[in-house]
Design an enzyme around this catalytic site. Structure first.
Site, PDB file in Angstrom:
ATOM      1  N   ARG A   1     -11.431  -0.944 -40.362  1.00 51.74           N
ATOM      2  CA  ARG A   1     -11.923  -0.074 -40.759  1.00 51.74           C
ATOM      3  C   ARG A   1     -11.226   1.005 -41.439  1.00 51.74           C
ATOM      4  O   ARG A   1     -12.942   1.007 -43.004  1.00 51.74           O
ATOM      5  CB  ARG A   1     -12.751   1.175 -39.344  1.00 51.74           C
ATOM      6  CG  ARG A   1     -13.293   1.670 -38.725  1.00 51.74           C
ATOM      7  CD  ARG A   1     -14.776   1.199 -39.199  1.00 51.74           C
ATOM      8  NE  ARG A   1     -16.243   2.062 -39.520  1.00 51.74           N
ATOM      9  CZ  ARG A   1     -16.232   3.729 -39.141  1.00 51.74           C
ATOM     10  NH1 ARG A   1     -15.413   4.014 -37.971  1.00 51.74           N
ATOM     11  NH2 ARG A   1     -16.955   4.172 -39.300  1.00 51.74           N
TER      12      ARG A   1
ATOM     13  N   ILE B   1      -1.983  -8.010  -5.885  1.00 50.45           N
ATOM     14  CA  ILE B   1      -1.549  -9.073  -6.709  1.00 50.45           C
ATOM     15  C   ILE B   1      -1.870  -9.769  -7.516  1.00 50.45           C
ATOM     16  O   ILE B   1      -3.563  -9.832  -7.167  1.00 50.45           O
ATOM     17  CB  ILE B   1      -1.466  -9.949  -5.514  1.00 50.45           C
ATOM     18  CG1 ILE B   1      -0.540  -8.871  -3.837  1.00 50.45           C
ATOM     19  CG2 ILE B   1      -0.376 -11.070  -5.520  1.00 50.45           C
ATOM     20  CD1 ILE B   1       0.974  -8.631  -4.802  1.00 50.45           C
TER      21      ILE B   1
ATOM     22  N   PRO C   1       0.766  -1.317  -0.526  1.00 53.80           N
ATOM     23  CA  PRO C   1       0.123  -0.125  -0.242  1.00 53.80           C
ATOM     24  C   PRO C   1       0.972   1.065  -0.856  1.00 53.80           C
ATOM     25  O   PRO C   1       0.748   2.854  -0.556  1.00 53.80           O
ATOM     26  CB  PRO C   1      -1.098  -0.281   0.847  1.00 53.80           C
ATOM     27  CG  PRO C   1      -1.154  -1.260   1.293  1.00 53.80           C
ATOM     28  CD  PRO C   1       0.707  -2.584   0.790  1.00 53.80           C
TER      29      PRO C   1
ATOM     30  N   ASP D   1      13.825  -7.961 -14.878  1.00 48.94           N
ATOM     31  CA  ASP D   1      15.047  -7.638 -16.138  1.00 48.94           C
ATOM     32  C   ASP D   1      14.590  -8.536 -16.858  1.00 48.94           C
ATOM     33  O   ASP D   1      14.471  -8.435 -18.553  1.00 48.94           O
ATOM     34  CB  ASP D   1      16.498  -7.765 -15.724  1.00 48.94           C
ATOM     35  CG  ASP D   1      17.324  -7.160 -15.006  1.00 48.94           C
ATOM     36  OD1 ASP D   1      16.212  -5.581 -15.116  1.00 48.94           O
ATOM     37  OD2 ASP D   1      17.750  -6.840 -14.874  1.00 48.94           O
TER      38      ASP D   1
ATOM     39  N   GLU E   1       4.798  -3.106 -12.500  1.00 51.21           N
ATOM     40  CA  GLU E   1       5.989  -4.017 -13.170  1.00 51.21           C
ATOM     41  C   GLU E   1       7.092  -2.506 -13.637  1.00 51.21           C
ATOM     42  O   GLU E   1       7.757  -2.952 -14.379  1.00 51.21           O
ATOM     43  CB  GLU E   1       6.259  -4.743 -13.620  1.00 51.21           C
ATOM     44  CG  GLU E   1       5.517  -6.462 -12.734  1.00 51.21           C
ATOM     45  CD  GLU E   1       5.983  -7.009 -14.360  1.00 51.21           C
ATOM     46  OE1 GLU E   1       6.739  -7.368 -13.722  1.00 51.21           O
ATOM     47  OE2 GLU E   1       4.587  -7.964 -14.297  1.00 51.21           O
TER      48      GLU E   1
ATOM     49  N   SER F   1       6.715   4.366 -15.905  1.00 53.67           N
ATOM     50  CA  SER F   1       7.311   4.517 -16.697  1.00 53.67           C
ATOM     51  C   SER F   1       8.408   5.731 -16.337  1.00 53.67           C
ATOM     52  O   SER F   1       9.366   5.985 -16.795  1.00 53.67           O
ATOM     53  CB  SER F   1       6.454   5.334 -17.929  1.00 53.67           C
ATOM     54  OG  SER F   1       5.334   4.592 -18.400  1.00 53.67           O
ATOM     55  N   GLU F   2       7.918   6.038 -15.395  1.00 50.15           N
ATOM     56  CA  GLU F   2       8.855   6.932 -14.650  1.00 50.15           C
ATOM     57  C   GLU F   2       9.997   6.497 -14.034  1.00 50.15           C
ATOM     58  O   GLU F   2      11.289   6.913 -14.265  1.00 50.15           O
ATOM     59  CB  GLU F   2       8.238   8.200 -13.295  1.00 50.15           C
ATOM     60  CG  GLU F   2       7.002   8.570 -13.221  1.00 50.15           C
ATOM     61  CD  GLU F   2       5.823   8.389 -14.585  1.00 50.15           C
ATOM     62  OE1 GLU F   2       5.495   7.089 -13.682  1.00 50.15           O
ATOM     63  OE2 GLU F   2       5.205   9.029 -14.937  1.00 50.15           O
TER      64      GLU F   2
ATOM     65  N   ARG G   1       9.931  -7.465 -17.648  1.00 52.26           N
ATOM     66  CA  ARG G   1       9.899  -6.251 -18.556  1.00 52.26           C
ATOM     67  C   ARG G   1       9.856  -6.059 -19.601  1.00 52.26           C
ATOM     68  O   ARG G   1       9.444  -5.360 -20.936  1.00 52.26           O
ATOM     69  CB  ARG G   1      10.655  -4.704 -18.107  1.00 52.26           C
ATOM     70  CG  ARG G   1       9.992  -4.599 -16.542  1.00 52.26           C
ATOM     71  CD  ARG G   1      11.296  -3.766 -16.383  1.00 52.26           C
ATOM     72  NE  ARG G   1      10.022  -3.202 -14.531  1.00 52.26           N
ATOM     73  CZ  ARG G   1      11.181  -2.353 -13.667  1.00 52.26           C
ATOM     74  NH1 ARG G   1      13.031  -2.118 -14.229  1.00 52.26           N
ATOM     75  NH2 ARG G   1      11.152  -1.699 -12.804  1.00 52.26           N
TER      76      ARG G   1
END
Lengths: 377, 348, 348, 377
Positions: free
Chosen positions: D258, D148, D118, D234, D351, D354-355, D237
């Site tokens: 389309r 989880i 948390p 590693d 996981e 992006s930061e 990801r």
């Protein structure tokens, strides 16, 4: 899959980079840019060192990348003396190869390619130059070309013109390439000054006023010129893409160098993110470029992949120089970075604007989509 | 806009079309002609914000914004000279004892002025000045309009000297933008006792100039966009006017909207009292817009856009240069965040 | 903003905090509670733009924008119901012979209304209606609030029927946004003679609703941004508040600026007379902003942002849904370009 | 260089795609999404068909791409039953492999990995769960985990906790992984409802109240848990990156379908450009992913390349679904495209946000920059 270049290419990359860093001094870069002058001396030097290996396309590509990384204007002048030579290699007669191509490949002559015209930019089919049969034998060329690289320094040009009277109703099947020499009566040229960037690159307008073209100077079959040029673009666009990757890497270099040198800069997460984002985009552009190259060099060029690479890399070059210049600010406004910023913009324009690339991607892709199992289906 | 400002706008616009437009490209290579400065001075356009008895027009904030915007649409270089003189040089001179005499000369167009922008912005790595034995000396890289007679030298965040002589232009640098003025390293070496000293907060000058910077950025944007819009209706490709292609039309339309929204905000801020908080916003936004619109303007012009003759490429250069000469990107963002969140963004 | 509108804003804001905020998450799963509608009706908030003698508040354009924005900050679903009823349903009813009776019921919160948005927008592929032998029948996919008693059915660009009964909700669809209302296919089959027919241009209704759509988009943006800003000052990572990290602070600051600039433009347009041209701009811009800000708001909340409990993810869904239910992206861009350039963008 | 996958992988791709298109019917996709239910039946079916080959990492990657292309929620549930198994493979004891890993690999059991808490999202070192030596032997676990995956359906979990008292002053060297079973006294779990997307994926909060952990359930060495998890990231990801590529391709598919079906749509240059731009970005993301994969599968994982791939692909997934949904508009607001739009957003978060990826890129890159000749120097 294998994403690494062979070691001999990476070694060659180092050699080229050394040359660029050594020869493209700050002073020279500034000089040729300010004076809008062709760096004849450096070009001759690169030639005499046999630095650029035109026989190994991978080496050529890596050379372009590393030269543009340091200075696009000078870099382009060094590698572009044979601009258009692939056309003669593929479609030229023995006579043409001997008289025109070989001296270029030996580094004794400079050539150019004339496609773009004042009223027809990316729209090649819209050109107005005219090639007519001369009743007395040979042909007569009239018209003009603009934005011609090596325009003032080239010893001859391949010029695309429309046949008049037409050989075919379809304008794509009515264009012919011929070899024009500046010494031919009726030929004139004017240097075009005032480019935003790549100012060491020589650019001119060419004018043809009743030039007599002998039969032996017509390249390949009359009426097929458009296809020859398009085939060439499939090749050259891969190299343009490598130019853009070089520029983007150069911009990233400045940001990284600055962060390495200045703890105040390095401690900014904003810069850290910018470096991470740019590195990622530069690598993405490089991978797209290498993929297109790998197909091309294996004689299976794919226009979709080539156009993807060129459009994306050009966008990345502009984006990377923009971001780097924002962060490095006023001190960078008189350095090689500001030059890269100006240079980068041409990447989205020359040899097919990004808009044209996108149309090529869409149209070619949609044609392929019979194959329902493939990706993109 | 009220009647008075509409009249001003139309007057300035006429003047710019008649007097600036024909020489705007020449300005970039040969500098701003003395004749043009004299004509502008006679109309009170140089001393835009200084009192009429000093030869100015005493324009209010909105009038000043209108003036800068209209000039920047044709010559960003010229607009920035006016801003530099009004928002920095003459603001410092106002506080100096014999400053009015110099203001009169500048407003009359017979002298021009400059300021040491790098030290005023506090940009690292562009040189510094040292006080020693009653003299101040040092070299500053990156002085715009170095050939000006009057140099306002910022030696600390709240201290300026007005120098007339006592400096040497050491080498010219080819800079990204505002090429209508030279850019160079200047070596200063002057006697403190015989120079005019003024206490003034650089921060205030910069804050007060934000709407002016925004006005120039908006002017650049309109200059670039208007040219792109007309060209797209004149030039054909593949048998159609450029504007008939969706991507061209949509890009232009989208810029047009953004510009209208941003311009409205500027005009509304300029019509009210000083509001440093929101004036930061308009500066940041207008600069971004100028960079993005000028990029599109070149693209729409194709190869021609890349050449100085078409008068579009300079907007691209000037937009980025304006951003860099009016502040430090990261420092500006830090200040903005601090203002908005009321606390300091840390370096972590 | 004048005193009167400031009072309105504060009144609405209080009401929203007190009555809407506590149930805003429940609305998303259980629909808008009848009790809330009744309370709003008593304050005249449902019939926001209808005359007071019909149970409304007779708000002007600015008042309407203020109302929608404040509600959307907490419940975009509820804001869109109010917009749909005021800008579409009751606008058609105004012109109908016995329309006032129905308007009264809607304004009183005892009935709700809906409109066949797909046919009103002219979106292809969402069903159609056919007139045959004095009856109109067909199925329309994508009716928001289908359980409403009053259905305003658009059968052509300038023709509506008001139907009370004569339709069957055939299947519910789980839609992207505005989940406080159901979304479904509805089959219509009604007698022309016994239904109320109104001639009205759908185009006018859409044009007039543009500032309302923009107001909801701006409300969504503020709702998302305010939550992100507070969370960034409460949540720590790596030992620091999120807001202390430059990229977080700069992203939030940049959104804050964009939103302020866009909101100003909206407020200024809403304070003036109808201006369809510029109202298109604000609609497009506000929608883009809402999508982009709500994306950042989720990101700043991390894993929590992805869950309904934190009340942020719905802004992301609602922003895009609002864009799609208020127009067709490409058609809107075409119209904008046409307006700006005074000529038609061609399909080439 | 070689940018093509071997034919047997491309054939396998077709097989997986067929399965996804056939099994992930509109009805089922809607059902599991609406009800936030784990698709146990489809998972069992995929298992019984031995569809996913966990022994060939390229096949696994392609499977992920193709499953997510059709439905990320269902796709994830099908492949994630062994989530975290690489850790047991690398660091588990024989006992652990036999008792826990093998049944998972045989498809008989489901596992999960508990890292996030948390108060500690991307900041793994900030977790609060505690593992203490039990004076009577074994260990005692206290704490909780959130978000989880497989939380309600897993038969056991690998749980990361801090040692208390600490084994080391450095918090990175003070974390231990242990195997926890839901049947252990003191274990409780609560399903977490209300996800924006990937709703067929099972997500729960786990609580540990004085759980007794036998010694044989401690994975590898006590104090090394943080490194085991980072090593796993590693790996994982790269797969997350493939998930994003699948989603982005799925969004592009809708736009292309389309345009193929509707001449009015196809005639819009705006759509044509969107297709071209998206295709390019999707391909760039795919190449970055395959490069990271190719290094990883060759046992030379590069965290820079992995983080580049994950960050860029996640951004592309969000971007592609956004663009496609804007163009396809209201009719698409109840289709699989709107689901992809909701699903995509998790890619930027799970996981490693992006930061965090950007920080990894920057920091690892700058460390490498001793080598002045290399790229990025």
């Amino acid at each position: 899959m294998d994403f690494e270049l062979p070691k001999y290419i990476e070694d060659y990359r180092k050699k080229i980079r050394e040359f660029a860093v050594l020869e493209f001094t700050d002073e020279r870069r500034r000089y040729y840019d300010e004076h809008e002058k062709f760096p004849m001396e450096e070009m001759k030097k690169a030639l005499s060192l046999k630095l650029v290996d035109f026989d190994d396309p991978w080496k050529l590509m890596v050379a372009i990348e590393e030269l543009f990384r340091v200075d696009p204007g000078m870099g382009n002048s060094i590698i572009s003396y044979s601009f258009g030579s692939e056309i003669l290699k593929m479609y030229g007669s023995d006579f043409q190869k001997k008289k025109y191509l070989d001296p270029v490949l030996r580094g004794e002559k400079i050539m150019g390619l004339g496609v773009t015209e004042p009223v027809a930019g990316s729209d090649v089919a819209g050109i107005a130059s005219r090639l007519s049969k001369n009743p007395k034998g040979g042909w007569i060329l009239n018209g003009s070309k603009i934005f011609i690289t090596n325009g003032m320094v080239a010893d001859f040009f391949l010029i695309l013109a429309k046949n008049d009277p037409p050989l075919s109703k379809k304008s794509h099947q009515n264009m012919t390439l011929s070899i024009v020499e500046p010494t031919m009566p009726g030929f004139s040229r004017v240097k075009m000054y005032g480019k935003l960037g790549v100012r060491a690159t020589d650019t001119a307008q060419l004018n043809f006023d009743d030039i007599h073209i002998p039969d032996e100077n017509v390249v390949g079959e009359p009426g097929k010129g458009f296809y020859y040029v398009m085939t060439f673009f499939d090749i050259s666009r891969v190299y343009i893409s490598a130019q853009s990757v070089g520029i983007a890497q150069g911009a990233l270099d400045s940001l990284i160098n600055r962060a390495s040198a200045d703890p105040d800069i390095a401690s900014s997460e904003s810069i850290q993110f910018a470096v991470a984002e740019l590195s990622t985009r530069v690598d993405a552009a490089r991978l797209l470029t290498y993929r297109a190259a790998s197909l091309l060099f294996d004689f299976k060029p794919d226009p979709v992949y080539t156009s993807m690479a060129k459009y994306y890399s050009a966008d990345t070059a502009v984006y990377a120089t923009d971001v780097a210049l924002r962060f490095l600010g006023l001190p960078a406004s008189v350095t090689s970075l500001e030059r890269l910023y100006r240079d980068a913009k041409i990447m989205e324009i020359w040899e097919g604007s990004s808009e044209v690339e996108k149309l090529v991607i869409y149209r070619t892709m949609m044609k392929k989509i019979g194959d329902k199992d493939g990706r993109g289906a | 806009m009220d009647e008075e400002h509409k009249i001003l706008e139309s007057m300035v616009s006429d003047f710019v079309q008649r007097e600036v437009s024909p020489v705007s490209k020449a300005i970039e290579t040969q500098g701003i002609p003395q004749e043009l400065l004299s004509k502008m001075a006679r109309q009170g356009l140089i001393g835009a914000t200084v009192p009429q008895d000093l030869g100015g027009s005493d324009l209010d904030r909105l009038g000043y914004v209108i003036l800068l915007k209209q000039i920047a649409m044709e010559s960003p270089s010229l607009a920035f000279l006016i801003l530099m003189e009004n928002s920095y040089v003459m603001r410092v001179l106002e506080k100096a004892e014999s400053g009015n005499d110099i203001i009169k000369k500048i407003a009359a167009g017979s002298e021009t002025g400059t300021v040491t922008i790098p030290t005023m912005l506090g940009i690292a790595g562009m040189g510094s000045l040292e006080a020693k034995a009653g003299r101040i000396s040092g070299t500053i890289y990156g002085i715009l309009n170095p050939s000006a007679r009057i140099h306002v030298v910022c030696i600390s965040p709240d201290s300026f000297y007005v120098v007339d002589g006592g400096y040497k232009v050491s080498s010219f640098l080819e800079q990204l933008g505002f090429r209508g003025m030279k850019f160079s390293s200047v070596s200063y070496d002057f006697d403190v006792a015989s120079s005019i000293h003024v206490e003034h907060r650089a921060k205030d000058l910069l804050e007060d100039s934000a709407i002016g910077i925004a006005a120039i950025a908006i002017g650049i944007s309109y200059g670039a966009l208007n040219r792109a819009i007309s060209y797209s209706g004149e030039r054909k490709a593949f048998g159609h006017y450029l504007r008939e292609f969706q991507p061209v039309a949509f890009t232009l339309a989208s810029h047009y909207m953004d510009l209208d929204i941003t311009n409205e905000y500027l005009m509304s801020l300029a019509s009210g009292p000083k509001d440093a908080f929101h004036e930061n916003f308009i500066k940041a936004k207008a600069l971004d817009l100028a960079i993005s619109i000028s990029r599109s303007a070149i693209q729409i012009h194709g190869g021609y856009g890349y050449f100085v003759d078409f008068g579009v490429e300079r907007f691209y250069r000037d937009a980025m240069f304006l951003k860099n000469i009016s502040g430090d990107h990261m420092r500006d963002m830090e200040r903005l965040s601090d203002l908005i969140f009321g606390e300091t963004v840390k370096r972590i």
